[in-house]
Structure formats: C-alpha cells, structure tokens
Design a protein around this motif. Structure first.
Motif, PDB file in Angstrom:
ATOM      1  N   GLN A   1       0.810  -1.220   0.000  1.00 13.39           N
ATOM      2  CA  GLN A   1       0.000   0.000   0.000  1.00 13.39           C
ATOM      3  C   GLN A   1       0.844   1.271   0.000  1.00 13.39           C
ATOM      4  O   GLN A   1       0.291   2.367  -0.054  1.00 13.39           O
ATOM      5  N   ARG A   2       2.150   1.142   0.031  1.00 11.10           N
ATOM      6  CA  ARG A   2       2.985   2.320   0.217  1.00 11.10           C
ATOM      7  C   ARG A   2       2.929   3.281  -0.969  1.00 11.10           C
ATOM      8  O   ARG A   2       2.792   4.505  -0.785  1.00 11.10           O
ATOM      9  N   ALA A   3       3.034   2.759  -2.170  1.00  7.43           N
ATOM     10  CA  ALA A   3       2.991   3.641  -3.338  1.00  7.43           C
ATOM     11  C   ALA A   3       1.628   4.326  -3.461  1.00  7.43           C
ATOM     12  O   ALA A   3       1.548   5.504  -3.831  1.00  7.43           O
ATOM     13  N   THR A   4       0.563   3.600  -3.123  1.00  4.78           N
ATOM     14  CA  THR A   4      -0.774   4.199  -3.170  1.00  4.78           C
ATOM     15  C   THR A   4      -0.911   5.314  -2.142  1.00  4.78           C
ATOM     16  O   THR A   4      -1.447   6.393  -2.440  1.00  4.78           O
ATOM     17  N   ALA A   5      -0.436   5.066  -0.919  1.00  5.48           N
ATOM     18  CA  ALA A   5      -0.499   6.096   0.124  1.00  5.48           C
ATOM     19  C   ALA A   5       0.324   7.317  -0.265  1.00  5.48           C
ATOM     20  O   ALA A   5      -0.110   8.470  -0.074  1.00  5.48           O
ATOM     21  N   ASN A   6       1.501   7.078  -0.817  1.00  4.78           N
ATOM     22  CA  ASN A   6       2.350   8.188  -1.265  1.00  4.78           C
ATOM     23  C   ASN A   6       1.666   8.975  -2.366  1.00  4.78           C
ATOM     24  O   ASN A   6       1.727  10.209  -2.411  1.00  4.78           O
ATOM     25  N   MET A   7       0.998   8.265  -3.271  1.00  4.81           N
ATOM     26  CA  MET A   7       0.287   8.918  -4.370  1.00  4.81           C
ATOM     27  C   MET A   7      -0.832   9.806  -3.844  1.00  4.81           C
ATOM     28  O   MET A   7      -0.996  10.953  -4.285  1.00  4.81           O
ATOM     29  N   ILE A   8      -1.620   9.315  -2.898  1.00  3.92           N
ATOM     30  CA  ILE A   8      -2.738  10.093  -2.364  1.00  3.92           C
ATOM     31  C   ILE A   8      -2.230  11.368  -1.690  1.00  3.92           C
ATOM     32  O   ILE A   8      -2.742  12.475  -1.923  1.00  3.92           O
ATOM     33  N   GLY A   9      -1.195  11.230  -0.859  1.00  2.00           N
ATOM     34  CA  GLY A   9      -0.662  12.399  -0.167  1.00  2.00           C
ATOM     35  C   GLY A   9      -0.019  13.402  -1.102  1.00  2.00           C
ATOM     36  O   GLY A   9      -0.178  14.617  -0.939  1.00  2.00           O
TER      37      GLY A   9
ATOM     38  N   THR B   1       3.374  -4.634  -8.535  1.00  2.92           N
ATOM     39  CA  THR B   1       4.512  -5.227  -9.241  1.00  2.92           C
ATOM     40  C   THR B   1       5.869  -4.852  -8.650  1.00  2.92           C
ATOM     41  O   THR B   1       6.857  -5.565  -8.888  1.00  2.92           O
ATOM     42  N   LYS B   2       5.949  -3.743  -7.933  1.00  3.32           N
ATOM     43  CA  LYS B   2       7.207  -3.229  -7.384  1.00  3.32           C
ATOM     44  C   LYS B   2       8.207  -2.836  -8.471  1.00  3.32           C
ATOM     45  O   LYS B   2       9.413  -2.786  -8.231  1.00  3.32           O
ATOM     46  N   HIS B   3       7.725  -2.521  -9.665  1.00  2.00           N
ATOM     47  CA  HIS B   3       8.600  -2.107 -10.769  1.00  2.00           C
ATOM     48  C   HIS B   3       8.832  -0.590 -10.710  1.00  2.00           C
ATOM     49  O   HIS B   3       8.435   0.151 -11.606  1.00  2.00           O
ATOM     50  N   PHE B   4       9.498  -0.133  -9.673  1.00  3.51           N
ATOM     51  CA  PHE B   4       9.720   1.297  -9.499  1.00  3.51           C
ATOM     52  C   PHE B   4      10.604   1.871 -10.607  1.00  3.51           C
ATOM     53  O   PHE B   4      10.259   2.871 -11.237  1.00  3.51           O
ATOM     54  N   THR B   5      11.752   1.236 -10.816  1.00  2.88           N
ATOM     55  CA  THR B   5      12.709   1.769 -11.785  1.00  2.88           C
ATOM     56  C   THR B   5      12.137   1.772 -13.191  1.00  2.88           C
ATOM     57  O   THR B   5      12.272   2.753 -13.939  1.00  2.88           O
ATOM     58  N   GLU B   6      11.493   0.671 -13.573  1.00  4.86           N
ATOM     59  CA  GLU B   6      10.913   0.592 -14.906  1.00  4.86           C
ATOM     60  C   GLU B   6       9.837   1.660 -15.110  1.00  4.86           C
ATOM     61  O   GLU B   6       9.747   2.278 -16.174  1.00  4.86           O
ATOM     62  N   ALA B   7       9.004   1.870 -14.078  1.00  8.35           N
ATOM     63  CA  ALA B   7       7.941   2.877 -14.176  1.00  8.35           C
ATOM     64  C   ALA B   7       8.510   4.278 -14.338  1.00  8.35           C
ATOM     65  O   ALA B   7       8.009   5.086 -15.138  1.00  8.35           O
ATOM     66  N   ILE B   8       9.595   4.581 -13.609  1.00  6.12           N
ATOM     67  CA  ILE B   8      10.222   5.898 -13.712  1.00  6.12           C
ATOM     68  C   ILE B   8      10.804   6.109 -15.109  1.00  6.12           C
ATOM     69  O   ILE B   8      10.588   7.148 -15.751  1.00  6.12           O
ATOM     70  N   LYS B   9      11.530   5.126 -15.623  1.00  8.43           N
ATOM     71  CA  LYS B   9      12.178   5.279 -16.931  1.00  8.43           C
ATOM     72  C   LYS B   9      11.153   5.447 -18.045  1.00  8.43           C
ATOM     73  O   LYS B   9      11.266   6.339 -18.892  1.00  8.43           O
ATOM     74  N   ILE B  10      10.149   4.574 -18.046  1.00  4.07           N
ATOM     75  CA  ILE B  10       9.133   4.659 -19.102  1.00  4.07           C
ATOM     76  C   ILE B  10       8.333   5.950 -18.981  1.00  4.07           C
ATOM     77  O   ILE B  10       8.038   6.624 -19.974  1.00  4.07           O
ATOM     78  N   GLY B  11       7.974   6.325 -17.741  1.00  2.39           N
ATOM     79  CA  GLY B  11       7.199   7.544 -17.532  1.00  2.39           C
ATOM     80  C   GLY B  11       7.931   8.786 -17.996  1.00  2.39           C
ATOM     81  O   GLY B  11       7.354   9.657 -18.670  1.00  2.39           O
ATOM     82  N   LEU B  12       9.225   8.891 -17.694  1.00  2.00           N
ATOM     83  CA  LEU B  12       9.997  10.060 -18.114  1.00  2.00           C
ATOM     84  C   LEU B  12      10.186  10.086 -19.629  1.00  2.00           C
ATOM     85  O   LEU B  12      10.170  11.158 -20.242  1.00  2.00           O
ATOM     86  N   CYS B  13      10.369   8.919 -20.248  1.00  2.00           N
ATOM     87  CA  CYS B  13      10.500   8.879 -21.706  1.00  2.00           C
ATOM     88  C   CYS B  13       9.213   9.335 -22.390  1.00  2.00           C
ATOM     89  O   CYS B  13       9.237  10.147 -23.330  1.00  2.00           O
TER      90      CYS B  13
ATOM     91  N   VAL C   1       5.787   8.011  -7.390  1.00  2.00           N
ATOM     92  CA  VAL C   1       6.677   6.867  -7.559  1.00  2.00           C
ATOM     93  C   VAL C   1       8.132   7.298  -7.370  1.00  2.00           C
ATOM     94  O   VAL C   1       8.938   6.579  -6.757  1.00  2.00           O
ATOM     95  N   ALA C   2       8.488   8.479  -7.886  1.00  2.00           N
ATOM     96  CA  ALA C   2       9.851   8.980  -7.729  1.00  2.00           C
ATOM     97  C   ALA C   2      10.163   9.253  -6.261  1.00  2.00           C
ATOM     98  O   ALA C   2      11.276   8.954  -5.791  1.00  2.00           O
ATOM     99  N   MET C   3       9.210   9.798  -5.530  1.00  2.00           N
ATOM    100  CA  MET C   3       9.428  10.025  -4.098  1.00  2.00           C
ATOM    101  C   MET C   3       9.627   8.706  -3.361  1.00  2.00           C
ATOM    102  O   MET C   3      10.497   8.579  -2.487  1.00  2.00           O
ATOM    103  N   GLU C   4       8.818   7.718  -3.688  1.00  2.00           N
ATOM    104  CA  GLU C   4       8.949   6.407  -3.059  1.00  2.00           C
ATOM    105  C   GLU C   4      10.281   5.765  -3.419  1.00  2.00           C
ATOM    106  O   GLU C   4      10.959   5.171  -2.559  1.00  2.00           O
TER     107      GLU C   4
END
Length: 489
Positions: free
Chosen positions: A160-168, A309-321, A360-363
């Motif tokens: 739930q951590r990424a979701t909580a971070n997203m809401i805040g 999925t815990k794919h933090f790095t992949e999400a950051i790279k694809i999102g920034l591209c 996601v970047a903050m997390e």
C-alpha cells in the motif's frame, strides 16, 4: 525499508510470515493520518495560489502594486529552498506527528493573519499582513510536501505504500486546481474578497484541528512491514553525507528535480505560449485543468500498478521517456493554429505521464537511499527541484531576445506576439516589441504589469534591455512568473 527489487519476493514472504505470528501490524488509524496530511497539503496549495486568479481585484482593493502582488506567490518559492533543509531535520529528528502538527499550525495561522486586513478597520499596511500570512504558509509547505513518503514508509504495509504516497502527493495539485477554479467564483467584486479569505481559512482550521486531536504518535507501536521495521534514525549530517555518495540517488534527484522545474515553467507559461497562435485564455485554462486532472488519474493508475509489481525503476524510466515525447509534441503542435483538440489531448497526456511519476519517484528516492531517513531522501529531491526551477528561469532570462511579427495573437492588450522562432529576431530595443526565446520552446512568466494587466515578460516601455537594471528587473519578473505556476511537486 526494503532492499533491491530482486529481494522483493523474500521480503514479501518474510512480511507474511511475521504478520502471521503477530510481528507486523497495519493500524486502521493510518488512514486518518493520511487524511490529515492530504487535507493539509490541499489547503496549503489553495492558500498559495488563491490570489493569482483574482490579482487585479486584490491589487485594487488593497491599493497594492503589481510587484507586491507577485510577491504573495513568489514568497513560496523563495522560502521553500532554505526552509526545506530545516524541514528535513524536523521530520527525521522531531518526528512525523509533531512535524505535521507544526505544519498545520503554521498553515492555519498564516490563513488567519492574511485575512486580518479585512477584519480590522483602518489597517495602515495590509501588505504586511498578506505577505506575513503567506510566509507562514510557505514555511508549512515544506513540512507538508515531505511528509507523504515518510508516512507511507512508517505506517503502511509494502503493498500500500505507493498508493499512500500517491494520495498524499497528489493532494497538492488538486489544491492548486481548486484555487484556480474557486477564487474567480468567489470574487466577483471587491466586496467578495473577505468571503474568499474566510473560505480558505476553513480547510486550514479543520486540518489543524484534526492534526491536534487525531494524531497520537509519529510511528505505530508495531511496524507494518520489513521496511518500517528497518527504518533508521541516522543523524542529519550523516544522512546528507550518505546521499552525496549515492550515485543512484543523485541521478534520480537531478532528473526528477529537473522535471519539477520544467513542469513549473509549463504551468506558469502555458497561457503565454498558446495566445501567440490565437488560442484564448479560456482554452489555456482548460488545458491547465486537463493537465492536472489527467495527472491525478495517471498517478492513481501508476501507484496501484507499482504497489502490485514493485517495478519502481521501470515505471520511472518509461514515464519520463513518454513525458519527453509529450513535451516534444506540445512544442511542435503549439506552434500551429486551430489545433485545439490536439493540444487538449497533448496536455492531458503530458499531465498523465508526467504527474504520475511524482509519487513513484518520491517512493523510489526513499528506497534507493536506505539507511538515510525518509524526510531527507524525499525532501532533498524537492529542494533540488525548486533550485533547478529557479536556474531554469535565470537561463530563460539570459536567452531572451526582442521579436515582433504580425500574427493572430490573442495576447492581452493588443500587444505583439511572443514567438519561439529565432529567425528575423533583433536585439534592438523597441518598447512595443515582446520578448521571445529563440529555439527554446518556453517563454518568460505570466506576469502582472502596471495597471493590473496580464502581459508577457515586459511591461510596455518600462523595462530596458542590455543594462544591469533591465536585466535585474527581467530576472525578478521571470522568478515571479515561476511562483505563479499552476502546479508544485
């Protein structure tokens, strides 16, 4: 905090095993804590930009100059960099509960102080109260923005951590959107200004009441996850030294910090960019609203995906591209006339891909900086982003040239258009010519010029070019434009 991505299955299994034995526990009151921080963040954002949509009326009512109106928003940018370092220390040393309560108190006090010119009859200098109140709210901003990452780590289980971070995190741009919509609705004439100021006190007061009455501790009695159990309390200076030697964190901080600066510029300069080719201010406002609304939707979708999925790095790279591609598309299409549908779609995609990366970047900043405290890991990213935003405005000022061409411009007061194109530019000083940036795709800020008019980054023939005084004034105005941005991460 959990280890690298390859250790997630083992960490999840350990969490499940310990949870079955009663070793980990997620408390229901974590959602109350998240509610308080989200309400506080939203309230702080509305207080920040509440004056900008009705700046003409505010200036006329309180007899303020345009520079003073600019400072009511610019103070947030100025205060955030030095106070951000202090906020990092407060979060990691004093604790999340007291940091949140202090932020709520500063936010509420600032909202009340800035309303005093309407409460007290015969106030000699209303600007002192307005700027003083905004300054207190600016001090609260850093405490508020840094909190979601630490709250998610200490109170929420891994899934739930990424979701909580997203809401805040996304509560802040929602507050910006609310201020831009609510202020013009509340203020039709000067008599409505007290109503607007009083309305913004209510959520600030509610957030302070909830923070005081409902937050009992900074950390739960039993950690909710492996990451929370391993949360560290390194000293402030020791944590900064570790971050300075962490290459992965530095890369993330520079890239995401640059994104914060770019999005700040986009939000501040959107109307100036679109009016050049005949797009109305109403359409620019619609694009800004779509930018934020789809950004929140994207953050929700990506937050849920990363939690699973815990794919933090992949999400950051694809999102920034994808964000970069959307920026290129906007730079091209915004130069064409009559492309309202395409521009609205591009602004929506730009917000969807760009804003979704923020929580996601903050997390990820917290994850890759272990064992540094969560406040330092998330806070330094924000401080660096603010500094890069200021640097971007300084560079834009240095690149400005004079440009004047006939066009279908709808920029206010019938002035000539700003243009990205470098051909045919001239640095000869003509007071009726507008500023432009050759081949950069960005313009100087959305500024208030004498007489209460919204103009580009020059005010008639007031500002000279080439002399030290002209350069200083241009820099001040461009920084003010940054402070009037539609969004802040």
């Amino acid at each position: 905090m959990a280890g690298p991505a390859g250790d997630w299955p083992e960490a999840a299994a350990a969490t499940s095993a310990r949870s079955a034995l009663g070793g980990y526990r997620a408390y229901a009151r974590r959602w109350v804590f998240l509610l308080v921080i989200s309400l506080l963040s939203c309230s702080n954002a509305t207080l920040w930009l509440s004056f900008a949509p009705v700046a003409d009326t505010i200036a006329q009512h309180f007899l303020l100059s345009t520079e003073q109106i600019n400072w009511l928003s610019l103070v947030y940018l100025v205060v955030s960099i030095p106070s951000g370092v202090v906020a990092i220390w407060v979060l990691d040393s004093v604790g999340l509960r007291w940091a949140t309560t202090l932020g709520a108190f500063l936010n509420f006090s600032g909202s009340v102080i800035r309303s005093m010119p309407c409460m007290a009859i015969g106030t000699q200098d209303p600007f002192v109260f307005l700027l003083g109140g905004q300054s207190l709210c600016a001090l609260a901003q850093t405490l508020v923005i840094f909190s979601p990452a630490k709250l998610a780590t200490l109170w929420f289980p891994e899934h739930q951590r990424a979701t909580a971070n997203m809401i805040g995190t996304m509560s802040n741009p929602l507050g910006i959107l609310a201020a831009n919509l609510l202020s013009p609705i509340l203020v039709k004439t000067e008599k409505d200004i007290p109503l607007m100021l009083g309305t913004y006190i209510l959520p600030a007061g509610l957030a302070f009441l909830l923070a005081t009455a409902c937050l009992w501790e900074s950390v739960p009695p039993t950690p909710p996850s492996v990451g929370a159990a391993q949360s560290t309390s390194l000293s402030f200076l020791a944590g900064l030294k570790l971050l300075a030697r962490n290459k992965a964190y530095i890369v993330l901080a520079v890239c995401f910090g640059g994104g914060i600066g770019i999005f700040s510029s986009f939000s501040a300069l959107l109307e100036q960019i679109l009016c050049v080719n005949g797009y109305s201010s109403e359409f620019a406002g619609l694009c800004g609203a779509l930018f934020i609304a789809f950004g929140v939707l994207g953050a929700v979708a990506l937050g849920l995906y990363v939690d699973r999925t815990k794919h933090f790095t992949e999400a950051i790279k694809i999102g920034l591209c994808l964000t970069s591609l959307a920026c290129v598309a906007f730079a091209v299409v915004s130069q064409l006339q009559g492309q309202t549908v395409a521009l609205a779609a591009i602004c929506s995609l730009l917000g969807f891909f760009g804003f979704s990366v923020a929580p996601v970047a903050m997390e990820l900043a917290v994850e890759c900086s272990f064992p540094v405290g969560e406040g330092a890991a998330a806070g330094l990213v924000f401080v660096l982003g603010q500094a890069e935003g200021v640097l971007l405005m300084v560079l834009l000022t240095a690149l400005t040239v004079r440009h004047a061409e006939p066009s279908v411009s709808t920029c206010p007061d019938g002035q000539g258009p700003l243009d990205w194109k470098g051909e045919g530019t001239s640095q000869e000083v003509h007071p009726t010519q507008p500023w432009s940036l050759p081949s950069t795709g960005l313009f100087l800020g959305n500024l208030r010029c004498p007489g209460g008019r919204v103009q580009s980054a020059h005010c008639g023939g007031e500002v000279g070019w080439g002399g030290p005084e002209g350069s200083r004034q241009n820099l001040e105005r461009s920084l003010a434009g940054a402070a009037l941005m539609g969004a802040h991460l």
